[in-house]
Design a protein around this motif. Structure first.
Motif, PDB file in Angstrom:
ATOM      1  N   TYR A  11      42.068  17.912  45.265  1.00  0.00           N
ATOM      2  CA  TYR A  11      40.874  18.506  45.860  1.00  0.00           C
ATOM      3  C   TYR A  11      39.895  18.699  44.712  1.00  0.00           C
ATOM      4  O   TYR A  11      40.263  19.246  43.666  1.00  0.00           O
ATOM      5  CB  TYR A  11      41.211  19.864  46.497  1.00  0.00           C
ATOM      6  N   VAL A  12      38.672  18.221  44.892  1.00  0.00           N
ATOM      7  CA  VAL A  12      37.639  18.396  43.879  1.00  0.00           C
ATOM      8  C   VAL A  12      36.465  19.100  44.540  1.00  0.00           C
ATOM      9  O   VAL A  12      35.742  18.517  45.356  1.00  0.00           O
ATOM     10  CB  VAL A  12      37.179  17.043  43.282  1.00  0.00           C
ATOM     11  N   GLY A  13      36.297  20.374  44.220  1.00  0.00           N
ATOM     12  CA  GLY A  13      35.209  21.160  44.789  1.00  0.00           C
ATOM     13  C   GLY A  13      34.073  21.297  43.798  1.00  0.00           C
ATOM     14  O   GLY A  13      34.167  20.892  42.640  1.00  0.00           O
ATOM     15  N   GLY A  14      32.980  21.887  44.277  1.00  0.00           N
ATOM     16  CA  GLY A  14      31.835  22.152  43.423  1.00  0.00           C
ATOM     17  C   GLY A  14      31.044  20.919  43.040  1.00  0.00           C
ATOM     18  O   GLY A  14      30.349  20.907  42.028  1.00  0.00           O
ATOM     19  N   LEU A  15      31.133  19.876  43.855  1.00  0.00           N
ATOM     20  CA  LEU A  15      30.400  18.642  43.537  1.00  0.00           C
ATOM     21  C   LEU A  15      28.913  18.786  43.836  1.00  0.00           C
ATOM     22  O   LEU A  15      28.524  19.481  44.775  1.00  0.00           O
ATOM     23  CB  LEU A  15      30.950  17.476  44.368  1.00  0.00           C
ATOM     24  N   GLY A  16      28.103  18.108  43.038  1.00  0.00           N
ATOM     25  CA  GLY A  16      26.690  18.002  43.353  1.00  0.00           C
ATOM     26  C   GLY A  16      26.545  17.157  44.609  1.00  0.00           C
ATOM     27  O   GLY A  16      27.383  16.302  44.901  1.00  0.00           O
ATOM     28  N   HIS A  17      25.487  17.389  45.367  1.00  0.00           N
ATOM     29  CA  HIS A  17      25.327  16.732  46.667  1.00  0.00           C
ATOM     30  C   HIS A  17      25.031  15.235  46.571  1.00  0.00           C
ATOM     31  O   HIS A  17      25.098  14.536  47.574  1.00  0.00           O
ATOM     32  CB  HIS A  17      24.220  17.422  47.466  1.00  0.00           C
ATOM     33  N   THR A  18      24.724  14.734  45.373  1.00  0.00           N
ATOM     34  CA  THR A  18      24.372  13.315  45.238  1.00  0.00           C
ATOM     35  C   THR A  18      25.499  12.465  44.656  1.00  0.00           C
ATOM     36  O   THR A  18      25.314  11.275  44.436  1.00  0.00           O
ATOM     37  CB  THR A  18      23.126  13.167  44.341  1.00  0.00           C
ATOM     38  N   VAL A  19      26.653  13.045  44.402  1.00  0.00           N
ATOM     39  CA  VAL A  19      27.760  12.298  43.789  1.00  0.00           C
ATOM     40  C   VAL A  19      28.250  11.205  44.738  1.00  0.00           C
ATOM     41  O   VAL A  19      28.401  11.422  45.936  1.00  0.00           O
ATOM     42  CB  VAL A  19      28.920  13.254  43.428  1.00  0.00           C
ATOM     43  N   SER A  20      28.504  10.024  44.175  1.00  0.00           N
ATOM     44  CA  SER A  20      28.978   8.899  44.981  1.00  0.00           C
ATOM     45  C   SER A  20      30.482   8.684  44.768  1.00  0.00           C
ATOM     46  O   SER A  20      31.071   9.162  43.799  1.00  0.00           O
ATOM     47  CB  SER A  20      28.235   7.623  44.598  1.00  0.00           C
ATOM     48  N   LYS A  21      31.055   7.942  45.690  1.00  0.00           N
ATOM     49  CA  LYS A  21      32.472   7.579  45.610  1.00  0.00           C
ATOM     50  C   LYS A  21      32.747   6.802  44.318  1.00  0.00           C
ATOM     51  O   LYS A  21      33.738   7.050  43.632  1.00  0.00           O
ATOM     52  CB  LYS A  21      32.800   6.724  46.841  1.00  0.00           C
ATOM     53  N   ALA A  22      31.861   5.884  43.968  1.00  0.00           N
ATOM     54  CA  ALA A  22      32.029   5.075  42.753  1.00  0.00           C
ATOM     55  C   ALA A  22      32.016   5.953  41.500  1.00  0.00           C
ATOM     56  O   ALA A  22      32.798   5.732  40.568  1.00  0.00           O
ATOM     57  CB  ALA A  22      30.932   4.019  42.670  1.00  0.00           C
ATOM     58  N   GLU A  23      31.149   6.967  41.482  1.00  0.00           N
ATOM     59  CA  GLU A  23      31.090   7.872  40.325  1.00  0.00           C
ATOM     60  C   GLU A  23      32.384   8.685  40.203  1.00  0.00           C
ATOM     61  O   GLU A  23      32.891   8.880  39.100  1.00  0.00           O
ATOM     62  CB  GLU A  23      29.889   8.815  40.447  1.00  0.00           C
ATOM     63  N   LEU A  24      32.908   9.132  41.334  1.00  0.00           N
ATOM     64  CA  LEU A  24      34.185   9.863  41.311  1.00  0.00           C
ATOM     65  C   LEU A  24      35.308   8.960  40.811  1.00  0.00           C
ATOM     66  O   LEU A  24      36.134   9.373  39.997  1.00  0.00           O
ATOM     67  CB  LEU A  24      34.535  10.366  42.712  1.00  0.00           C
ATOM     68  N   LEU A  82      32.754  21.557  38.570  1.00  0.00           N
ATOM     69  CA  LEU A  82      33.970  21.021  39.179  1.00  0.00           C
ATOM     70  C   LEU A  82      35.082  22.060  39.298  1.00  0.00           C
ATOM     71  O   LEU A  82      35.301  22.853  38.386  1.00  0.00           O
ATOM     72  CB  LEU A  82      34.494  19.831  38.374  1.00  0.00           C
ATOM     73  N   GLN A  83      35.728  22.037  40.430  1.00  0.00           N
ATOM     74  CA  GLN A  83      36.923  22.850  40.673  1.00  0.00           C
ATOM     75  C   GLN A  83      37.994  21.873  41.138  1.00  0.00           C
ATOM     76  O   GLN A  83      37.898  21.306  42.230  1.00  0.00           O
ATOM     77  CB  GLN A  83      36.638  23.892  41.745  1.00  0.00           C
ATOM     78  N   ILE A  84      39.003  21.652  40.308  1.00  0.00           N
ATOM     79  CA  ILE A  84      40.011  20.629  40.596  1.00  0.00           C
ATOM     80  C   ILE A  84      41.376  21.293  40.776  1.00  0.00           C
ATOM     81  O   ILE A  84      41.793  22.111  39.964  1.00  0.00           O
ATOM     82  CB  ILE A  84      40.095  19.600  39.452  1.00  0.00           C
ATOM     83  N   GLU A  85      42.045  20.929  41.850  1.00  0.00           N
ATOM     84  CA  GLU A  85      43.408  21.418  42.086  1.00  0.00           C
ATOM     85  C   GLU A  85      44.146  20.416  42.956  1.00  0.00           C
ATOM     86  O   GLU A  85      43.530  19.541  43.563  1.00  0.00           O
ATOM     87  CB  GLU A  85      43.386  22.802  42.725  1.00  0.00           C
TER      88      GLU A  85
END
Length: 99
Positions: A11-24, A82-85
């Motif tokens: 789970y990756v929370g706190g993403l900016g609203h413009t982040v793309s799948k490719a960037e992740l 980012l909040q990753i868990e």
């Protein structure tokens, strides 16, 4: 010694609203093999984005997972922090598996 890779769902929370799948995929691909990324944006009543998060399926070793979380968790990226868990198993998924 070869590191054993296992499939993890993050789970990756706190993403900016413009982040793309490719960037992740590029960002997390430094730590393991990203198999899939699903971005979810919750919107308010007017349709404005309020919360953006993602689920990432990644083939990764335990050591690389720890490294990924220690390096990326709580870092600022693309307008968010980012909040990753490890993702929690969803109720629906666990119900389908048992029935």
């Amino acid at each position: 010694m070869e590191k054993k890779q296992v499939l993890k769902r993050l789970y990756v929370g706190g993403l900016g609203h413009t982040v793309s799948k490719a960037e992740l995929q590029e960002r997390f691909g430094n730590f393991g093999r990203v198999l899939d990324a699903e971005i979810i944006t919750r919107k308010d009543d007017q349709g404005n984005p309020m919360k953006t998060f993602a689920y990432i399926n990644i083939s990764i070793s335990d050591a690389d997972l720890k490294k990924c979380m220690s390096i990326l968790n709580k870092t600022k990226w693309k307008g968010g922090t980012l909040q990753i868990e490890l993702a929690k198993e969803s109720f629906l998924h666990s119900w389908v598996v048992r029935n």
